[in-house]
Design a protein around this motif. Structure first.
Motif, PDB file in Angstrom:
ATOM      1  N   GLY A 121       0.150  10.532   5.796  1.00  0.00           N
ATOM      2  CA  GLY A 121       0.601   9.782   6.962  1.00  0.00           C
ATOM      3  C   GLY A 121       1.014   8.350   6.679  1.00  0.00           C
ATOM      4  N   THR A 122       0.620   7.793   5.526  1.00  0.00           N
ATOM      5  CA  THR A 122       0.968   6.386   5.278  1.00  0.00           C
ATOM      6  C   THR A 122       2.475   6.191   5.222  1.00  0.00           C
ATOM      7  N   ASN A 124       4.551   7.347   7.217  1.00  0.00           N
ATOM      8  CA  ASN A 124       5.148   7.341   8.553  1.00  0.00           C
ATOM      9  C   ASN A 124       5.603   5.953   8.962  1.00  0.00           C
ATOM     10  N   SER A 125       5.072   4.929   8.303  1.00  0.00           N
ATOM     11  CA  SER A 125       5.462   3.543   8.620  1.00  0.00           C
ATOM     12  C   SER A 125       5.672   2.796   7.319  1.00  0.00           C
ATOM     13  N   PRO A 127       6.560  -0.463   6.705  1.00  0.00           N
ATOM     14  CA  PRO A 127       5.862  -1.748   6.548  1.00  0.00           C
ATOM     15  C   PRO A 127       4.348  -1.602   6.416  1.00  0.00           C
ATOM     16  N   TYR A 128       3.787  -0.585   7.045  1.00  0.00           N
ATOM     17  CA  TYR A 128       2.345  -0.297   6.885  1.00  0.00           C
ATOM     18  C   TYR A 128       2.064   0.071   5.432  1.00  0.00           C
ATOM     19  N   VAL A 145      10.703  -7.530  10.041  1.00  0.00           N
ATOM     20  CA  VAL A 145      10.954  -6.548  11.099  1.00  0.00           C
ATOM     21  C   VAL A 145      11.059  -7.354  12.388  1.00  0.00           C
ATOM     22  N   LYS A 165      16.816  -0.737   6.689  1.00  0.00           N
ATOM     23  CA  LYS A 165      16.422   0.678   6.650  1.00  0.00           C
ATOM     24  C   LYS A 165      15.430   0.941   7.770  1.00  0.00           C
ATOM     25  N   SER A 166      15.192   2.197   8.050  1.00  0.00           N
ATOM     26  CA  SER A 166      14.323   2.551   9.169  1.00  0.00           C
ATOM     27  C   SER A 166      12.893   2.072   8.910  1.00  0.00           C
ATOM     28  N   VAL A 167      12.157   1.886   9.981  1.00  0.00           N
ATOM     29  CA  VAL A 167      10.748   1.508   9.890  1.00  0.00           C
ATOM     30  C   VAL A 167       9.894   2.758   9.679  1.00  0.00           C
ATOM     31  N   SER A 168      10.276   3.837  10.321  1.00  0.00           N
ATOM     32  CA  SER A 168       9.543   5.107  10.208  1.00  0.00           C
ATOM     33  C   SER A 168      10.130   5.940   9.068  1.00  0.00           C
ATOM     34  N   VAL A 170      11.925   8.496   9.636  1.00  0.00           N
ATOM     35  CA  VAL A 170      13.058   9.214  10.225  1.00  0.00           C
ATOM     36  C   VAL A 170      14.369   8.514   9.840  1.00  0.00           C
ATOM     37  N   ARG A 171      15.400   9.314   9.566  1.00  0.00           N
ATOM     38  CA  ARG A 171      16.740   8.792   9.233  1.00  0.00           C
ATOM     39  C   ARG A 171      16.649   7.701   8.167  1.00  0.00           C
ATOM     40  N   PRO A 192      12.606  -2.681  17.121  1.00  0.00           N
ATOM     41  CA  PRO A 192      12.274  -3.410  15.893  1.00  0.00           C
ATOM     42  C   PRO A 192      13.045  -2.823  14.699  1.00  0.00           C
TER      43      PRO A 192
ATOM     44  N   GLU B  88      10.434   4.844  15.595  1.00  0.00           N
ATOM     45  CA  GLU B  88      10.518   3.517  14.982  1.00  0.00           C
ATOM     46  C   GLU B  88       9.488   2.567  15.596  1.00  0.00           C
ATOM     47  N   ALA B  91       5.983   3.481  14.453  1.00  0.00           N
ATOM     48  CA  ALA B  91       5.785   3.064  13.057  1.00  0.00           C
ATOM     49  C   ALA B  91       5.585   1.553  12.972  1.00  0.00           C
ATOM     50  N   SER B 110      -3.189   6.262  10.370  1.00  0.00           N
ATOM     51  CA  SER B 110      -1.794   6.559  10.044  1.00  0.00           C
ATOM     52  C   SER B 110      -1.197   7.599  10.991  1.00  0.00           C
TER      53      SER B 110
END
Lengths: 314, 230
Positions: A121-122, A124-125, A127-128, A145, A165-168, A170-171, A192, B88, B91, B110
């Protein structure tokens, strides 16, 4: 010993690991997602007990006998039989229920799991994950961001060469900021948006498999070599400095990932930047292009058997 | 200043925010110019709550009541982009909440912005490893079978807020609930037991408990304002 493989049987990384396990003589049970409608599962969890079974028609897999699991499932909702049945169908509910129970068992089983869902899961974000990468000792690119067009403009002006680039997850395609993007900066106020200083240097892809490290250099002029367009891409096996290899191992361990795909770039000044860690890398591209025995190493890791890898209450 | 991160439809969070003078941060605030989050570089980090831009250093505590951003909350975004924008925003909130230096109840994981999104068997497994009495969980999925999950049914609830617990149970059960919360890394947790006797078994837990009771609402606010309550 029993190795459980979960995903679509024909998918290249899963098929390669299965072949490698069979070459090594390891007993394998394949849980093919295309057979999910014929799959039943039950688990029982109590004091000192995590047990249960999966049944696919005549095949029965005793979950307590599983010592290693390789996890590469597609989203259940993307399976053709499930999509065709639709969200209101019993088939849809059944597949989601099987998936939920499997994910739960993957967190609890004492078997070696490549990789546990929570650890995956890390990604998934971004910046996280970037903070975790920094804590592991890698350089990270200056990142903003923001929903503030002026802040984005200032960041671009300050660093000159910037990507977004995306944060998540996705895409997730990396793009360089170009003059024609200036007019679109006002759009960042809707959501964001992540900007990073472009780090010039040689791109590297590193696969950590247990204690083994497989590194390759990427020769490409594309903003994102995974989507190169007309740009040529060349992948070459390479050896990293020992200290960087160790840092990659530490990072994978810190993220709880027995197998990880790590994106690095060596800056012209010699600093090693890390951008992202893929917790479920589709390694086949690199295995073939650079002749790296990654699937064999994953099979060896899985066949190595159970370890004390279940999460422990603090 | 306190913040409550919640759905725009969450009345109990809005009530809590009003009672404690907290600003309400909803997904709509993530579509307002003003957010700045820096990594790998220092800079003035800012947030937006209730449409107002706030310096992050002014935030004293955050109550999280939003597990993820749902596309349903993004009516102001073109429909074809709602799912992407929701991912987004979720996240971004994961990174932002994780790094906040002030108390956050609960810190995100997470997979969930409100704490650990564990199924009952993970709670039971964790409780058993702590040596607590548990009732085993059995889950199954059959296409032609009964529901996949056993119902928890009647139960006794103990709500943990940091060092304190609330519920009509003996001290020993309160301490057990608190141990489970600590093991899960949560400051706010409702633990379900199969009774109110000292030997009651853990059935499961919920990191998103009811905060409407005044004593719980006030304990949450006190924790956010002052950190540890004891």
């Amino acid at each position: 010993m029993l190795i459980l493989l979960w995903g679509v049987a024909s998918e290249a990384p899963l098929a390669a690991v299965r072949e490698a396990l069979e070459r090594q003589g390891a007993p394998v049970a394949m849980l093919d997602q295309r057979e999910m409608l014929d799959t039943t599962i039950d688990i029982r969890v109590g004091a000192g007990e995590v047990g249960g079974a999966i049944r696919v028609r005549d095949q029965r897999i005793d979950l307590a006998a599983v010592t290693g699991v390789y996890v590469r499932p597609y989203s259940a909702a993307e399976l053709p039989s499930v999509t065709a049945a639709g969200p209101a169908s019993a088939a849809w509910r059944h597949v989601l229920a099987v998936e939920a129970i499997l994910y739960s068992w993957l967190e609890l089983t004492p078997a070696l799991v490549v990789s546990r869902p929570e650890a995956m899961g890390t990604n998934n974000s971004k910046p996280y994950q970037l903070e975790l990468i920094r804590e592991a000792g890698f350089c990270i690119p200056e990142t903003l961001v923001t929903t503030e067009p002026e802040a984005a403009r200032d960041f671009w002006d300050r660093h000159g060469d910037v990507i977004y680039k995306s944060v998540s997850g996705v895409r997730s395609i990396v793009s360089r900021m170009r003059p024609e993007h200036a007019a679109r900066l006002a759009n960042v106020s809707w959501c964001p948006t992540q900007f990073q200083r472009y780090i010039a240097g040689r791109e590297h892809r590193v696969h950590v498999v247990g204690d083994e490290v497989f590194a390759c250099e990427v020769h490409s002029e594309a903003d994102d070599y995974r989507y190169p367009g007309e740009q040529p891409v060349e992948i070459r096996a390479c050896t990293l400095p020992r200290e960087v290899e160790d840092r990659c191992r530490r990072l994978a361990t810190a993220l709880g990932l027995p197998v990880a795909g790590i994106d690095l770039r060596r800056h012209h000044d010699g600093a090693w930047y890390c951008f992202e860690v893929n917790p479920c890398p589709a390694f086949i591209y690199y295995e073939h292009a650079a002749d790296l025995p990654i699937s064999t190493a994953i099979a060896r890791l899985l066949a190595g058997g159970a370890e004390a890898s279940a999460p422990t209450p603090s | 200043m306190l913040l409550a991160l919640a759905s725009g439809y969450d009345r109990s969070a809005a009530t809590w925010a009003a009672r404690h003078g907290a600003a309400l941060l909803t997904p709509a605030d993530l579509s307002v110019a003003g957010w700045r989050y820096h990594a790998g570089i220092s800079g003035p980090d800012t947030a937006v709550a209730g449409g107002e831009v706030i310096a992050v250093e002014r935030i004293e505590g955050v109550l999280t009541r939003l597990p993820y951003v749902s596309p349903v909350e993004l009516g102001h975004i073109v429909e074809t982009d709602q799912e992407y924008v929701a991912a987004e925003m979720t996240a971004f909130l994961l990174a932002w909440l994780t790094r906040l230096p002030c108390p956050v109840i609960n810190r995100p994981t997470s997979s969930w912005l409100c704490g650990p999104a564990w199924p009952p068997e993970r709670w039971v497994w964790t409780a058993a490893r702590l040596g607590l009495h548990v009732r085993p969980v059995h889950r199954q999925a059959r296409l032609d079978g009964p529901p996949a999950e056993e119902e928890i049914g009647n139960h006794t609830l103990v709500t943990v807020v940091d060092d304190r617990w609330f519920g009509s149970v003996p001290e020993s059960l309160g301490r057990q609930a608190r141990r489970l919360a600590v093991a899960a890394g949560t400051s706010l947790l409702a633990v379900q037991f199969d009774g109110a006797e000292p030997d009651a078994a853990v059935l499961g837990a919920d990191p998103w408990p009811d905060i409407a009771p005044a004593e719980i609402a006030d304990a949450v606010a006190a924790y956010l304002m002052h950190g540890s309550l004891c």
